[in-house]
Write an enzyme that holds these catalytic residues in place. Structure first.
Site, short mmCIF file in Angstrom:
data_model
loop_
_atom_site.label_atom_id
_atom_site.label_comp_id
_atom_site.label_asym_id
_atom_site.label_seq_id
_atom_site.Cartn_x
_atom_site.Cartn_y
_atom_site.Cartn_z
N GLU A 1 0.77 -8.12 13.05
CA GLU A 1 -0.38 -8.52 13.88
C GLU A 1 -0.79 -9.95 13.56
OE1 GLU A 1 -3.60 -5.17 14.84
OE2 GLU A 1 -2.92 -5.12 12.76
N ARG B 1 0.80 -1.22 0.00
CA ARG B 1 0.00 0.00 0.00
C ARG B 1 0.83 1.27 0.00
NH1 ARG B 1 -3.81 -2.21 4.62
NH2 ARG B 1 -2.81 -4.24 4.31
O1 LIG Z 1 2.56 -1.79 11.78
P1 LIG Z 1 2.44 -3.22 11.32
O2 LIG Z 1 1.91 -4.13 12.38
O3 LIG Z 1 3.72 -3.71 10.78
O4 LIG Z 1 1.35 -3.27 10.17
C1 LIG Z 1 1.27 -2.32 9.15
C2 LIG Z 1 1.51 -2.96 7.81
O5 LIG Z 1 0.51 -3.95 7.55
C3 LIG Z 1 -0.10 -3.68 6.29
O6 LIG Z 1 0.55 -4.33 5.24
P2 LIG Z 1 0.48 -5.91 5.07
O7 LIG Z 1 1.64 -6.54 5.76
O8 LIG Z 1 -0.88 -6.39 5.46
O9 LIG Z 1 0.77 -6.12 3.53
P3 LIG Z 1 0.00 -5.66 2.21
O10 LIG Z 1 0.08 -4.15 2.14
O11 LIG Z 1 0.83 -6.31 1.16
O12 LIG Z 1 -1.40 -6.16 2.29
C4 LIG Z 1 0.05 -2.20 6.13
O13 LIG Z 1 -0.08 -1.78 4.76
C5 LIG Z 1 1.41 -1.93 6.70
O14 LIG Z 1 2.45 -2.15 5.76
N1 LIG Z 2 -5.46 -3.15 11.40
C1 LIG Z 2 -4.97 -3.18 10.16
N2 LIG Z 2 -5.68 -2.64 9.14
C2 LIG Z 2 -5.18 -2.66 7.87
N3 LIG Z 2 -4.02 -3.22 7.55
C3 LIG Z 2 -3.30 -3.77 8.54
N4 LIG Z 2 -2.12 -4.37 8.54
C4 LIG Z 2 -1.84 -4.74 9.79
N5 LIG Z 2 -2.81 -4.40 10.63
C5 LIG Z 2 -3.74 -3.78 9.87
#
Ligand SMILES: O=P(O)(O)OC[C@H]1O[C@H](OP(=O)(O)OP(=O)(O)O)[C@H](O)[C@@H]1O
Ligand SMILES: Nc1ncnc2[nH]cnc12
Length: 183
Positions: free
Chosen positions: A133, A96
């Site tokens: 998470e 993202r």
């Molecule tokens: O602060 P944190 O606990 O590290 O979580 C935040 C991260 O989680 C989500 O990405 P995700 O790992 O879900 O990957 P994606 O964007 O590829 O779906 C979000 O876009 C952040 O990069």
């Molecule tokens: N709460 C949350 N919402 C969206 N993206 C996430 N990636 C990790 N935690 C998330």
């Protein structure tokens, strides 16, 4: 928001992010009262309970992306914050951070560095594994994407545990311990 100058002396494979945090100029302007655009941005983020698993309150930015004016406001706020600060690079976190990062980079005249999930980059990479998470993941960056002393902004859609952002900071600091990192 903060700036970190990485002073660690870690090797390419061991990581570290022990620089002191310094308040960025615009940090004190945070808060919805400070900028009327923030309320609309907040309203456009849908919270989906129990996705992708029980207990997770998922913040979904796809609704925001469907509203060009709000999407533009979100990008503009970062552009206004970082323009004129001597930012050499915007590092976007897959996936993202790839939505917001390039627009911000182009607007402030900075290069864009993709921080990618494993085995996506063809050149020499450094890697950092981190805890989320819901599980663990890993980010990779091409060696040489930054130069000594460059100021880099790290862009993503949100911080939850901070594990992803911390890994990004470690990656940038590992490559060049004189990189300034703004988040
Ligand atoms: O602060 P944190 O606990 O590290 O979580 C935040 C991260 O989680 C989500 O990405 P995700 O790992 O879900 O990957 P994606 O964007 O590829 O779906 C979000 O876009 C952040 O990069
Ligand atoms: N709460 C949350 N919402 C969206 N993206 C996430 N990636 C990790 N935690 C998330």
């Amino acid at each position: 928001m903060g700036e970190e100058e990485n002073n660690n002396s870690s090797s390419k494979n061991s990581g570290g992010c022990d620089g002191g945090m310094v308040e960025a100029p615009a940090a004190k302007e945070n808060g919805r009262a400070a900028d009327p655009r923030l309320q609309a941005i907040s309203d456009a983020i849908r919270v989906v309970p129990h996705f992708p698993m029980p207990g997770i309150m998922f913040n979904d930015i796809t609704e925001l992306l469907l509203r060009p004016a709000v999407f533009k406001d979100a990008v503009d706020m970062f552009v206004e914050r970082y323009r004129g600060m001597g930012i050499a690079a915007v590092a976007g976190i897959e996936a993202r951070g790839f939505i917001f990062g390039p627009a911000i980079a182009l607007a402030i005249g900075a290069k864009f560095i993709p921080l990618r999930k494993p085995k996506k980059l063809p050149g020499e990479v450094i890697s950092e594994t981190y805890v989320l998470e819901y599980g663990t993941d890993c980010l990779e960056m091409h060696v040489g994407a930054t130069e000594p002393g460059e100021r880099v902004v790290v862009v993503d859609d949100l911080v939850a545990t901070g594990g992803t952002l911390s890994a990004a900071i470690k990656l940038l600091g590992l490559w060049n311990n004189r990189t300034h990192i703004l988040t």
